[in-house]
Design a protein around this motif. Structure first.
Motif, PDB file in Angstrom:
ATOM      1  N   VAL A 396       0.808  -1.228   0.000  1.00 54.70           N
ATOM      2  CA  VAL A 396       0.000   0.000   0.000  1.00 54.70           C
ATOM      3  C   VAL A 396       0.839   1.275   0.000  1.00 54.70           C
ATOM      4  O   VAL A 396       0.321   2.350  -0.273  1.00 54.70           O
ATOM      5  CB  VAL A 396      -0.995   0.027   1.189  1.00 54.70           C
ATOM      6  N   THR A 397       2.121   1.172   0.308  1.00 50.54           N
ATOM      7  CA  THR A 397       2.976   2.368   0.230  1.00 50.54           C
ATOM      8  C   THR A 397       4.103   2.134  -0.770  1.00 50.54           C
ATOM      9  O   THR A 397       4.538   1.001  -0.984  1.00 50.54           O
ATOM     10  CB  THR A 397       3.589   2.717   1.602  1.00 50.54           C
ATOM     11  N   PHE A 398       4.534   3.206  -1.335  1.00 51.20           N
ATOM     12  CA  PHE A 398       5.597   3.154  -2.343  1.00 51.20           C
ATOM     13  C   PHE A 398       6.519   4.353  -2.131  1.00 51.20           C
ATOM     14  O   PHE A 398       6.252   5.202  -1.291  1.00 51.20           O
ATOM     15  CB  PHE A 398       4.993   3.186  -3.754  1.00 51.20           C
ATOM     16  N   GLY A 399       7.549   4.409  -2.903  1.00 56.38           N
ATOM     17  CA  GLY A 399       8.437   5.572  -2.848  1.00 56.38           C
ATOM     18  C   GLY A 399       9.524   5.443  -1.801  1.00 56.38           C
ATOM     19  O   GLY A 399       9.642   4.424  -1.105  1.00 56.38           O
ATOM     20  N   ILE A 400      10.301   6.526  -1.684  1.00 59.95           N
ATOM     21  CA  ILE A 400      11.463   6.487  -0.790  1.00 59.95           C
ATOM     22  C   ILE A 400      11.041   6.666   0.667  1.00 59.95           C
ATOM     23  O   ILE A 400       9.952   7.150   0.956  1.00 59.95           O
ATOM     24  CB  ILE A 400      12.505   7.567  -1.183  1.00 59.95           C
ATOM     25  N   GLY A 401      11.943   6.297   1.568  1.00 58.11           N
ATOM     26  CA  GLY A 401      11.681   6.415   3.000  1.00 58.11           C
ATOM     27  C   GLY A 401      11.196   5.098   3.572  1.00 58.11           C
ATOM     28  O   GLY A 401      10.348   4.434   2.984  1.00 58.11           O
ATOM     29  N   ASN A 402      11.777   4.744   4.730  1.00 57.64           N
ATOM     30  CA  ASN A 402      11.351   3.503   5.403  1.00 57.64           C
ATOM     31  C   ASN A 402      10.064   3.740   6.182  1.00 57.64           C
ATOM     32  O   ASN A 402      10.010   4.609   7.045  1.00 57.64           O
ATOM     33  CB  ASN A 402      12.456   3.034   6.351  1.00 57.64           C
ATOM     34  N   LYS A 403       9.040   2.990   5.829  1.00 61.17           N
ATOM     35  CA  LYS A 403       7.751   3.112   6.535  1.00 61.17           C
ATOM     36  C   LYS A 403       7.651   1.975   7.542  1.00 61.17           C
ATOM     37  O   LYS A 403       7.614   0.810   7.156  1.00 61.17           O
ATOM     38  CB  LYS A 403       6.586   3.042   5.556  1.00 61.17           C
ATOM     39  N   GLU A 404       7.595   2.365   8.785  1.00 62.67           N
ATOM     40  CA  GLU A 404       7.600   1.356   9.848  1.00 62.67           C
ATOM     41  C   GLU A 404       6.600   1.701  10.931  1.00 62.67           C
ATOM     42  O   GLU A 404       6.063   2.801  10.968  1.00 62.67           O
ATOM     43  CB  GLU A 404       9.007   1.258  10.455  1.00 62.67           C
ATOM     44  N   GLU A 405       6.447   0.769  11.856  1.00 63.04           N
ATOM     45  CA  GLU A 405       5.610   0.952  13.052  1.00 63.04           C
ATOM     46  C   GLU A 405       4.198   1.410  12.679  1.00 63.04           C
ATOM     47  O   GLU A 405       3.716   2.442  13.134  1.00 63.04           O
ATOM     48  CB  GLU A 405       6.261   1.981  13.997  1.00 63.04           C
ATOM     49  N   CYS A 406       3.558   0.642  11.817  1.00 62.35           N
ATOM     50  CA  CYS A 406       2.220   1.075  11.388  1.00 62.35           C
ATOM     51  C   CYS A 406       1.159   0.737  12.432  1.00 62.35           C
ATOM     52  O   CYS A 406       1.315  -0.180  13.241  1.00 62.35           O
ATOM     53  CB  CYS A 406       1.876   0.441  10.044  1.00 62.35           C
ATOM     54  N   SER A 407       0.106   1.520  12.375  1.00 63.20           N
ATOM     55  CA  SER A 407      -0.999   1.349  13.311  1.00 63.20           C
ATOM     56  C   SER A 407      -2.307   1.702  12.614  1.00 63.20           C
ATOM     57  O   SER A 407      -2.383   2.686  11.873  1.00 63.20           O
ATOM     58  CB  SER A 407      -0.770   2.267  14.515  1.00 63.20           C
ATOM     59  N   TRP A 408      -3.340   0.902  12.855  1.00 68.41           N
ATOM     60  CA  TRP A 408      -4.637   1.122  12.202  1.00 68.41           C
ATOM     61  C   TRP A 408      -5.433   2.201  12.932  1.00 68.41           C
ATOM     62  O   TRP A 408      -5.374   2.314  14.155  1.00 68.41           O
ATOM     63  CB  TRP A 408      -5.472  -0.147  12.220  1.00 68.41           C
ATOM     64  N   SER A 409      -6.222   2.937  12.159  1.00 65.34           N
ATOM     65  CA  SER A 409      -7.195   3.834  12.790  1.00 65.34           C
ATOM     66  C   SER A 409      -8.353   2.972  13.298  1.00 65.34           C
ATOM     67  O   SER A 409      -8.570   1.869  12.796  1.00 65.34           O
ATOM     68  CB  SER A 409      -7.713   4.840  11.778  1.00 65.34           C
ATOM     69  N   PRO A 410      -9.107   3.453  14.284  1.00 56.64           N
ATOM     70  CA  PRO A 410     -10.212   2.623  14.802  1.00 56.64           C
ATOM     71  C   PRO A 410     -11.286   2.338  13.756  1.00 56.64           C
ATOM     72  O   PRO A 410     -11.983   1.340  13.855  1.00 56.64           O
ATOM     73  CB  PRO A 410     -10.769   3.446  15.964  1.00 56.64           C
ATOM     74  N   CYS A 411     -11.401   3.198  12.742  1.00 55.47           N
ATOM     75  CA  CYS A 411     -12.410   2.957  11.699  1.00 55.47           C
ATOM     76  C   CYS A 411     -11.872   2.018  10.617  1.00 55.47           C
ATOM     77  O   CYS A 411     -12.649   1.504   9.805  1.00 55.47           O
ATOM     78  CB  CYS A 411     -12.850   4.275  11.073  1.00 55.47           C
ATOM     79  N   GLY A 412     -10.570   1.804  10.592  1.00 53.81           N
ATOM     80  CA  GLY A 412      -9.972   0.884   9.620  1.00 53.81           C
ATOM     81  C   GLY A 412      -9.724   1.488   8.250  1.00 53.81           C
ATOM     82  O   GLY A 412      -9.318   0.776   7.334  1.00 53.81           O
ATOM     83  N   ASN A 413      -9.948   2.773   8.106  1.00 50.59           N
ATOM     84  CA  ASN A 413      -9.750   3.414   6.802  1.00 50.59           C
ATOM     85  C   ASN A 413      -8.384   4.080   6.660  1.00 50.59           C
ATOM     86  O   ASN A 413      -8.041   4.528   5.569  1.00 50.59           O
ATOM     87  CB  ASN A 413     -10.831   4.469   6.549  1.00 50.59           C
ATOM     88  N   TYR A 414      -7.644   4.172   7.742  1.00 48.98           N
ATOM     89  CA  TYR A 414      -6.363   4.885   7.710  1.00 48.98           C
ATOM     90  C   TYR A 414      -5.283   4.047   8.380  1.00 48.98           C
ATOM     91  O   TYR A 414      -5.558   3.240   9.271  1.00 48.98           O
ATOM     92  CB  TYR A 414      -6.483   6.221   8.449  1.00 48.98           C
ATOM     93  N   LEU A 415      -4.070   4.286   7.918  1.00 51.29           N
ATOM     94  CA  LEU A 415      -2.904   3.667   8.546  1.00 51.29           C
ATOM     95  C   LEU A 415      -1.947   4.772   8.974  1.00 51.29           C
ATOM     96  O   LEU A 415      -1.627   5.674   8.182  1.00 51.29           O
ATOM     97  CB  LEU A 415      -2.198   2.739   7.563  1.00 51.29           C
ATOM     98  N   LEU A 416      -1.519   4.687  10.208  1.00 54.53           N
ATOM     99  CA  LEU A 416      -0.565   5.664  10.750  1.00 54.53           C
ATOM    100  C   LEU A 416       0.791   4.985  10.863  1.00 54.53           C
ATOM    101  O   LEU A 416       0.878   3.849  11.335  1.00 54.53           O
ATOM    102  CB  LEU A 416      -1.054   6.120  12.124  1.00 54.53           C
ATOM    103  N   PHE A 417       1.829   5.636  10.424  1.00 56.59           N
ATOM    104  CA  PHE A 417       3.166   5.038  10.487  1.00 56.59           C
ATOM    105  C   PHE A 417       4.223   6.137  10.462  1.00 56.59           C
ATOM    106  O   PHE A 417       3.911   7.317  10.237  1.00 56.59           O
ATOM    107  CB  PHE A 417       3.386   4.048   9.331  1.00 56.59           C
ATOM    108  N   SER A 418       5.449   5.733  10.714  1.00 54.69           N
ATOM    109  CA  SER A 418       6.548   6.701  10.656  1.00 54.69           C
ATOM    110  C   SER A 418       7.307   6.513   9.344  1.00 54.69           C
ATOM    111  O   SER A 418       7.472   5.381   8.873  1.00 54.69           O
ATOM    112  CB  SER A 418       7.493   6.511  11.844  1.00 54.69           C
ATOM    113  N   VAL A 419       7.712   7.619   8.785  1.00 51.62           N
ATOM    114  CA  VAL A 419       8.499   7.587   7.546  1.00 51.62           C
ATOM    115  C   VAL A 419       9.887   8.133   7.858  1.00 51.62           C
ATOM    116  O   VAL A 419      10.021   9.298   8.259  1.00 51.62           O
ATOM    117  CB  VAL A 419       7.835   8.433   6.443  1.00 51.62           C
TER     118      VAL A 419
END
Lengths: 463, 311
Positions: A396-419
């Protein structure tokens, strides 16, 4: 005969002839001629009208934002203005609404006043008015028919206008979408603090779901990491790990900043996770033997794994399954599934989900029934989503930068993570509906380990 | 006042008054039907079509008018010549598939080829089948062909096609495929048939294909003119609605709402009613917004359109 022919598929021509042909027998009927015939004709007419209805079924090919107006009524003070701003941001965050702001100096008395705001495209309006200094009215209207959908009056207590505004958004949201509003939920994360010559500390911060209204919660002079919300809807708590001279211990803190030690074994005590009902708990601990294992608590603490290093546990299937990462059977961490109903079985071995690649930081969404994780793709960590139902993995993510430590929103429509790019790390939110990624923290700060809270009954003010 | 008059009138006068009133009401009703209800195309929407049947994968056969008439002729030859117009295309084709060469002769003779008969033109309204035919009854070839021999001969003899000076005479009129089927029916008279021009050829072939495909696809769906027109209008409306139907992202895929639109004489929505709500206001509002922008075809002017919006 007449009626049958009128309804027949022969069309107008035939029905016309039939009626004419049958005119004589109708006349010969002696008594109920006047009213009866009239009523029959009426019935026929309305039945025929019904025949003309055409049924068409259409499915959406494209999507567009729905226009909605926020109208400030009467004398507008700063509070109302700020609340209106926050509601606008909330509605626009979802990428589903296009908000138009308007102001009305005069009060709205008649229906006509409301329908004046209706134009062809904009059929919904939120009217905000300050009835007194500490109270605010909001009403959601169907502008076309001047019909109120919902409305409430709030008495503002305290200074946290953000909280009140998000509450109003949460109240409006179910009426609009049929889903529960998530605007009152919060995120927790660690921010790097520069301390001159000393090693950098990481403090724990709590913010609104969009990264605004940031509040410092834990500012101990050490490295704090992996904060996680509990899932108790009445008592929000945050579990996090802090470095000490001896070990990395697991701490718990409430939103007033009161801290307690949760686990203080030798070595690592990290990455706590809660079941959806908040009654089961799992975390990783090394207990001084060098390898990190998963421990499960449901009234009694039990060790789940024994081989290799096992990290990032997350509950699924109403707390009956745990997904985690392990390097027990390979050189790099991979995702495994542990069925908790098989816990008593000595021969049970966890099922491996993926047997290729480097996968870490699993997190499960009970709403979407999907697992999100980070996987290394050409030297860069990207977020993937795994659907256990059809056993598919999707990047679901592309491009540069390491995307880690993802977390779901309570509604399930969003993902929160660090880049992470170079030495900086920013928090980002990925909208899974539109596939748009947006940063929610500034480029100046270095933020790590974000975690999105679940739905809570009431969020207290963060001191 | 009226009551007083009523009582004083004689029975005969009352009877004539009643008769007059009923007749006038009847006429007003009929006029109303003509002006407001039937003002569009003739009873296009009286046919209820389940379009999901069309997506079943079974071959769809549009009954061309030419095929209908040929087929009709085919039955007429055997039975009553007076039933020409009424006999249905479907019935005729199903029961009495006419041999290809006979078709050509009849077409030529009846002068149907002169008319513009596109392939999609369909059969008699009344004759058009409502539902797909699963398995048309097939009769043995030998049984079907025998009774048709005579009338064909007669027709050809009665009105022989005049030979033009520039016209070529073909020995084999029908294509190879058709010949295989109708080898037994070949007769010397048929060989003398003049060559058909290009349009005639295509028309005849279309007619022949319709008949042939009926034999090759026993589960084929037959669509008559009325059904086709109804489907066309449905497609037009769907196309128009889908231009404006843009709901916001992120809503549940199971959401659907039904809106009833009363179309005015300009083709725009006069009255919009949400007959079945989706439960999400924004979805209903988006649907209403889409409906308000519509410019529907004239065939539905003054009528009601039920639009089911889905994700």
């Amino acid at each position: 005969m007449i009626y049958k022919n009128l309804f027949s598929r022969a069309g107008y021509q035939k029905s016309l002839k039939t009626v004419d042909a049958c005119a004589k027998p109708l006349v010969l009927i002696p008594r109920p001629l006047g009213r009866g015939a009239l009523s029959i004709l009426c019935v026929l007419f309305f039945s025929c009208m019904h025949i003309w209805a055409v049924d068409v079924s259409v499915k959406a090919q494209e999507h567009d934002k729905l226009k909605i107006k926020i109208i400030l009524v009467g004398k507008v003070n700063d509070n109302v203005q700020e609340i209106a701003n926050i509601i606008q941001k909330d509605l626009e965050f979802s990428s589903q609404f296009q908000v138009v702001r308007e102001e009305s100096d005069s009060g709205i008395v008649r229906k006509k006043d409301i329908t004046e705001y209706f134009d062809g495209d904009c059929r919904l309006g939120v009217f905000l008015s300050a009835t007194s200094r500490n109270s605010i009215d909001w009403r959601l209207y169907d502008l076309e028919y001047a019909q109120m959908v919902k409305g409430e009056r709030y008495k503002i207590k305290g200074r946290d206008l953000h909280g009140w505004a998000h509450n109003i958004s949460d109240a409006i949201w179910p009426n609009l979408t049929g889903e529960k509003g998530f605007f009152s939920t919060k995120i927790v994360f660690c921010k790097k603090i520069n301390c001159g010559n000393k090693s950098d500390y990481k403090h724990v911060y709590v913010a609104d779901y969009d990264g605004s209204n940031e509040r410092l919660l834990v500012s101990t002079p050490t490295i704090n990491m992996t904060p996680r919300w509990n899932n108790d809807p009445k008592h929000p708590l945050i579990f996090y790990s802090e470095h000490t001279n001896k070990n990395v211990r697991l701490m718990v803190v409430d939103l007033k900043g009161r801290r307690k030690v949760a686990s203080n074994f030798d070595g690592l005590n990290i990455l706590s996770t809660f079941s959806p009902d908040g009654k089961k708990f799992a975390y990783c601990a090394s207990r001084g033997n060098g390898s990190c294992q998963i421990y499960f608590f449901d009234g009694e603490l039990k060790k789940l794994t024994s081989k290799g290093n096992n990290i990032s546990p997350t509950f699924a299937d109403n707390g009956n399954t745990i997904y985690f990462c392990s390097d027990a059977n390979s050189k790099c961490p991979q995702i495994y599934k542990y069925d908790l109903t098989q816990r008593g079985n000595a021969n049970y071995t966890p099922e491996r989900i993926l047997n290729s690649g480097f996968e870490v930081s699993t997190t499960f969404s009970t709403v979407k029934n999907m697992l999100a994780y980070s996987k290394m793709v050409k030297g860069t960590m990207q977020i993937f989503v795994y659907n256990p139902v059809d056993n598919t993995h999707k990047q679901v993510t592309f491009g540069i930068g390491n995307k880690e430590e993802c977390s779901w929103s309570p509604c399930g429509n969003y993902l929160l993570f660090s880049v992470q790019k170079k030495s900086k790390s920013r928090l980002a939110v990925l909208n899974l509906l539109t596939k748009n990624m947006s940063f929610i923290t500034s480029a100046v700060d270095s933020c790590y380990y974000p975690h999105w809270s679940s739905f809570y009954d009431q969020f207290p003010y963060v001191a | 006042m009226w009551f007083l008059l009523w009582t004083r009138l004689g029975r005969r006068v009352i009877f004539w008054c009643k008769l007059f009133s009923v007749a006038s009401i009847g006429h007003v009703f009929l006029l109303f039907m003509i002006l407001f209800v039937y003002s569009g195309q003739k009873s296009v929407f009286t046919v209820n079509i389940n379009r999901s049947v069309l997506k079943s994968g079974a071959p769809i056969i549009f009954m061309p008018r030419i095929a209908k008439q040929i087929a009709t002729q085919g039955t007429v030859l055997k039975k009553k010549p007076s039933n020409k117009g009424r006999s249905t295309c479907k019935r005729a084709v199903m029961k009495k598939p006419v041999p290809k060469k006979n078709i050509k002769k009849i077409v030529k003779k009846s002068g149907l080829v002169k008319k513009k008969a596109p392939v999609k033109k369909l059969a008699n309204k009344k004759a058009a089948p409502k539902k797909p035919i699963k398995k048309p009854v097939k009769k043995p070839v030998a049984q079907r062909k025998k009774p048709q021999k005579r009338p064909v001969k007669k027709l050809v003899k009665k009105k022989p096609v005049p030979k033009k000076p520039g016209e070529k005479i073909e020995k084999k009129v029908a294509p190879a495929k058709q010949e295989k089927i109708d080898q037994k029916d070949e007769k010397p008279t048929e060989k003398k048939m003049p060559a058909l021009n290009a349009t005639q050829e295509t028309q005849v072939q279309a007619a022949a294909e319709a008949v042939e495909s009926q034999e090759s696809h026993p589960e084929a769906i037959y669509i008559g003119q009325q059904e086709l027109e109804a489907i066309k209008v449905q497609y037009e409306i769907e196309h128009e609605v889908s231009k404006y139907w843009r709901p916001p992202v992120g809503l549940s895929k199971e959401l659907s709402c039904t809106i009833t639109v009363l179309v005015d004489w300009n083709g725009t929505a006069k009255k919009v009613t949400v007959t079945k709500t989706s439960g999400a206001l924004m979805f209903d509002i988006a649907a209403r917004t889409a409906v308000s922008k519509l410019n529907l075809p004239k065939s539905v002017c003054g009528k009601e359109v039920n639009v089911n919006f889905g994700q």
